[in-house]
Design a protein around this motif. Structure first.
Motif, mmCIF file in Angstrom:
data_model
loop_
_atom_site.group_PDB
_atom_site.id
_atom_site.type_symbol
_atom_site.label_atom_id
_atom_site.label_comp_id
_atom_site.label_asym_id
_atom_site.label_seq_id
_atom_site.Cartn_x
_atom_site.Cartn_y
_atom_site.Cartn_z
ATOM 1 N N ILE A 94 0.863 -1.181 0.000
ATOM 2 C CA ILE A 94 0.000 0.000 0.000
ATOM 3 C C ILE A 94 0.898 1.229 0.000
ATOM 4 C CG2 ILE A 94 -1.757 1.314 1.244
ATOM 5 C CD1 ILE A 94 -1.289 -2.297 2.181
ATOM 6 N N ILE A 95 0.745 2.071 -1.005
ATOM 7 C CA ILE A 95 1.511 3.316 -1.109
ATOM 8 C C ILE A 95 0.559 4.460 -0.788
ATOM 9 C CG2 ILE A 95 2.832 4.828 -2.645
ATOM 10 C CD1 ILE A 95 3.404 2.214 -4.310
ATOM 11 N N ASN A 96 0.846 5.204 0.258
ATOM 12 C CA ASN A 96 -0.037 6.295 0.681
ATOM 13 C C ASN A 96 0.392 7.621 0.067
ATOM 14 O OD1 ASN A 96 -2.226 5.399 2.328
ATOM 15 N ND2 ASN A 96 -0.741 4.769 3.877
ATOM 16 N N THR A 97 -0.518 8.213 -0.683
ATOM 17 C CA THR A 97 -0.381 9.488 -1.405
ATOM 18 C C THR A 97 0.509 9.339 -2.643
ATOM 19 O OG1 THR A 97 1.520 10.386 -0.194
ATOM 20 C CG2 THR A 97 -0.654 10.775 0.734
ATOM 21 N N ARG A 98 0.336 10.288 -3.576
ATOM 22 C CA ARG A 98 1.029 10.215 -4.866
ATOM 23 C C ARG A 98 2.285 11.072 -4.941
ATOM 24 N NH1 ARG A 98 -1.040 13.325 -7.525
ATOM 25 N NH2 ARG A 98 -2.659 14.024 -6.109
ATOM 26 N N ASP A 121 -4.910 7.718 -2.523
ATOM 27 C CA ASP A 121 -4.751 9.167 -2.547
ATOM 28 C C ASP A 121 -5.535 9.799 -1.396
ATOM 29 O OD1 ASP A 121 -3.436 11.279 -3.869
ATOM 30 O OD2 ASP A 121 -5.337 11.983 -4.663
ATOM 31 N N HIS A 122 -4.941 10.808 -0.768
ATOM 32 C CA HIS A 122 -5.535 11.444 0.415
ATOM 33 C C HIS A 122 -5.883 12.906 0.185
ATOM 34 C CE1 HIS A 122 -4.524 8.237 3.484
ATOM 35 N NE2 HIS A 122 -3.801 7.856 2.448
ATOM 36 N N TYR A 156 -5.418 2.599 -8.278
ATOM 37 C CA TYR A 156 -5.521 3.796 -7.438
ATOM 38 C C TYR A 156 -6.876 3.828 -6.737
ATOM 39 C CZ TYR A 156 -1.369 5.463 -9.841
ATOM 40 O OH TYR A 156 -0.098 5.576 -10.336
ATOM 41 N N TYR A 157 -6.845 4.263 -5.477
ATOM 42 C CA TYR A 157 -8.048 4.407 -4.663
ATOM 43 C C TYR A 157 -7.993 5.763 -3.964
ATOM 44 C CZ TYR A 157 -8.812 -0.604 -5.322
ATOM 45 O OH TYR A 157 -9.031 -1.843 -5.874
ATOM 46 N N GLY A 158 -9.139 6.235 -3.461
ATOM 47 C CA GLY A 158 -9.200 7.463 -2.690
ATOM 48 C C GLY A 158 -9.692 7.197 -1.291
ATOM 49 N N VAL A 159 -9.399 8.119 -0.352
ATOM 50 C CA VAL A 159 -9.930 7.979 1.009
ATOM 51 C C VAL A 159 -11.349 8.540 1.102
ATOM 52 C CG1 VAL A 159 -7.708 7.957 2.186
ATOM 53 C CG2 VAL A 159 -8.842 10.149 1.744
ATOM 54 N N TRP A 166 -10.633 13.594 -7.576
ATOM 55 C CA TRP A 166 -9.411 14.378 -7.782
ATOM 56 C C TRP A 166 -8.393 13.594 -8.601
ATOM 57 C CZ3 TRP A 166 -7.412 18.796 -8.355
ATOM 58 C CH2 TRP A 166 -6.067 19.077 -8.115
ATOM 59 N N LEU A 167 -8.372 12.282 -8.471
ATOM 60 C CA LEU A 167 -7.466 11.466 -9.280
ATOM 61 C C LEU A 167 -7.725 11.663 -10.774
ATOM 62 C CD1 LEU A 167 -7.423 8.160 -7.194
ATOM 63 C CD2 LEU A 167 -5.439 9.608 -7.679
ATOM 64 N N GLY A 168 -8.992 11.941 -11.139
ATOM 65 C CA GLY A 168 -9.314 12.183 -12.535
ATOM 66 C C GLY A 168 -8.590 13.384 -13.110
ATOM 67 N N HIS A 169 -8.215 14.329 -12.249
ATOM 68 C CA HIS A 169 -7.440 15.502 -12.684
ATOM 69 C C HIS A 169 -6.106 15.084 -13.290
ATOM 70 C CE1 HIS A 169 -5.989 19.655 -12.544
ATOM 71 N NE2 HIS A 169 -4.909 19.238 -11.903
ATOM 72 N N PHE A 170 -5.615 13.914 -12.913
ATOM 73 C CA PHE A 170 -4.332 13.409 -13.396
ATOM 74 C C PHE A 170 -4.511 12.275 -14.414
ATOM 75 C CE2 PHE A 170 -3.901 15.049 -9.120
ATOM 76 C CZ PHE A 170 -2.830 15.929 -9.234
ATOM 77 N N GLY A 171 -5.729 12.158 -14.929
ATOM 78 C CA GLY A 171 -5.993 11.125 -15.917
ATOM 79 C C GLY A 171 -6.071 9.734 -15.328
ATOM 80 N N ILE A 172 -6.408 9.643 -14.048
ATOM 81 C CA ILE A 172 -6.479 8.349 -13.354
ATOM 82 C C ILE A 172 -7.932 8.050 -13.003
ATOM 83 C CG2 ILE A 172 -5.831 7.088 -11.263
ATOM 84 C CD1 ILE A 172 -3.295 8.867 -11.167
ATOM 85 N N THR A 173 -8.369 6.835 -13.309
ATOM 86 C CA THR A 173 -9.698 6.390 -12.905
ATOM 87 C C THR A 173 -9.578 5.603 -11.607
ATOM 88 O OG1 THR A 173 -10.453 6.255 -15.203
ATOM 89 C CG2 THR A 173 -11.729 5.043 -13.550
ATOM 90 N N SER A 174 -10.168 6.125 -10.549
ATOM 91 C CA SER A 174 -10.108 5.448 -9.254
ATOM 92 C C SER A 174 -10.895 4.152 -9.296
ATOM 93 C CB SER A 174 -10.679 6.363 -8.166
ATOM 94 O OG SER A 174 -10.816 5.672 -6.941
ATOM 95 N N LYS A 175 -10.391 3.151 -8.585
ATOM 96 C CA LYS A 175 -11.090 1.867 -8.489
ATOM 97 C C LYS A 175 -12.039 1.818 -7.301
ATOM 98 C CE LYS A 175 -8.013 -1.016 -11.140
ATOM 99 N NZ LYS A 175 -7.402 -2.346 -11.249
#
Length: 384
Positions: A94-98, A121-122, A156-159, A166-175
């Motif tokens: 688990i990697i916390n934050t980008r 992502d936090h 990628y996941y969000g809290v 917010w992950l979408g701002h970086f072209g990432i689709t959260s799971k």
């Protein structure tokens, strides 16, 4: 299972991500798993230790922005720690934050060793230091680092749903979401054993309304506007509100300058003291510009405070409509002032606080969050 965390900061450094890593680690150990945390040594702590059953490896670092942005050093301690990591077989990371070099380090390391990995992502906005040029450079850097990170991790996941968005701002689709949470049993135990006289100790009448804030004392939290809203209300109304603030940070001197009979600065409190404070509070206000999912918000709900917060982080997940509390669009002075007036006039505050409490109990405890993480770790559908 053998879990590996890469978190740029960890206890005794204090913060939301640190507590998130700690509490999930403790739950995983309680369930019979092993946990190792690789972090930064921002507090001159032992480089290698067992912290309440958690194997902790702390890399020497450059302590930038007062510990908010540590950058690891590649020295002998670094090499020794990674030799130890190489000797273990890890099942999941688990990697916390980008936005830390530390996160990229963890992604590269686990990619090379074919260890399944996710990033949680936090955040819900770019980091700010309140300097236009530096903030612009920081945004460009965050986009670059995230672009690099995406090469080594696809999961990628969000809290909170806001973090996922917010992950979408970086072209990432959260799971999905792996929510921030609290230890509700511990809080209930503290509340049950509390025998202090908070109001008497601070000269606050028992029949008065106490407005509270706990957390970091930084501009992004809307503290300046909150203090001014209380001052304005007390100047214009026959009823006097008491505002009590707990925490530490750059705005301590500002708060000290504005303390009065009705505004009290409590300093940095222990967890037990925070809960006892919130038990004696009526309305909790978190008028923040940016949140992942505030622990303070969850603690206030657990202590049955009526909540006012901004449309950030997990606000709508905790308070889905106005029968749970008040969510305001922004943290300007008028919005906070009007929300406080609305809260005071709310006819069914007791029902609202009970509903928010039950929502915490059902959705935002460490047991719920840790079991969700376990399900993900055992999924066969994670991208490599």
């Amino acid at each position: 299972m053998n879990f590996l965390f890469f978190s740029a900061q960890f206890l005794p450094h204090m913060g939301g991500v640190e507590n998130y890593t700690y509490n999930i680690s403790k739950k995983l150990i309680e369930y019979g798993h092993q946990v190792t945390v690789v972090t930064s040594n921002t507090t001159k702590s032992p480089s290698i230790e067992i912290y309440e059953g958690i194997n902790v490896f702390r890399l020497d670092c450059y302590n930038l922005l007062n510990g908010r942005f540590p950058i690891y050093k590649k020295n002998k301690i670094f090499r020794d720690i990674f030799k130890r990591l190489d000797q273990q077989n890890y099942d999941f990371c688990i990697i916390n934050t980008r936005f830390y070099f530390h996160s990229l380090l963890g992604a590269k390391y686990t990619y090379k060793r074919s260890i399944p990995r996710i990033v949680i992502d936090h955040g819900t906005s770019h980091l700010t230091v309140h300097n236009k040029l530096l903030d612009y450079m920081g945004e460009k850097f965050e986009h670059y680092l995230t672009w690099q990170l995406k090469k080594y991790c696809k999961n990628y996941y969000g809290v909170s749903k806001a973090s996922s968005k917010w992950l979408g701002h970086f072209g990432i689709t959260s799971k999905g979401e792996i929510y921030n949470a609290i230890d509700l049993d511990r809080i209930e135990n503290i509340k049950g054993h509390y025998k202090g006289e908070f109001r008497k100790d601070h000269g606050i009448p028992e029949d008065s309304i106490v407005v509270s804030y706990t957390g970091r004392l930084i501009k992004e939290k809307g503290i300046i506007q909150l203090i001014r809203a209380i001052q304005e209300y007390n100047n214009q109304s026959g009823e006097k509100l008491y505002l009590c603030l707990a925490g530490e940070g750059p705005l301590q001197s500002f708060i000290d300058e504005h303390t009065s009979e009705f505004i009290h600065y409590l300093g940095r409190l222990t967890f037990e003291q925070v809960i006892c404070f919130l038990k004696n509070s009526d309305i909790f206000v978190l008028p923040s510009d940016s949140e992942g999912f505030s622990t303070s918000l969850l603690e206030a709900a657990a202590c049955k405070n009526y909540i006012i917060t901004t449309l950030r982080g997990g606000a709508k997940e905790l308070l889905p409509d106005d029968t749970y509390g008040i969510v305001i669009e922004n943290n300007d002075l008028d919005s906070i002032y009007n929300a406080i007036k609305d809260a005071l006039n709310h006819r069914d505050k007791k029902n609202a606080t009970s509903k928010a409490f039950e929502r915490v109990k059902s959705n935002f405890t460490w047991d719920v969050t840790s079991r969700k993480l376990l399900e993900i770790s055992q999924s066969k559908f994670l991208n490599p």
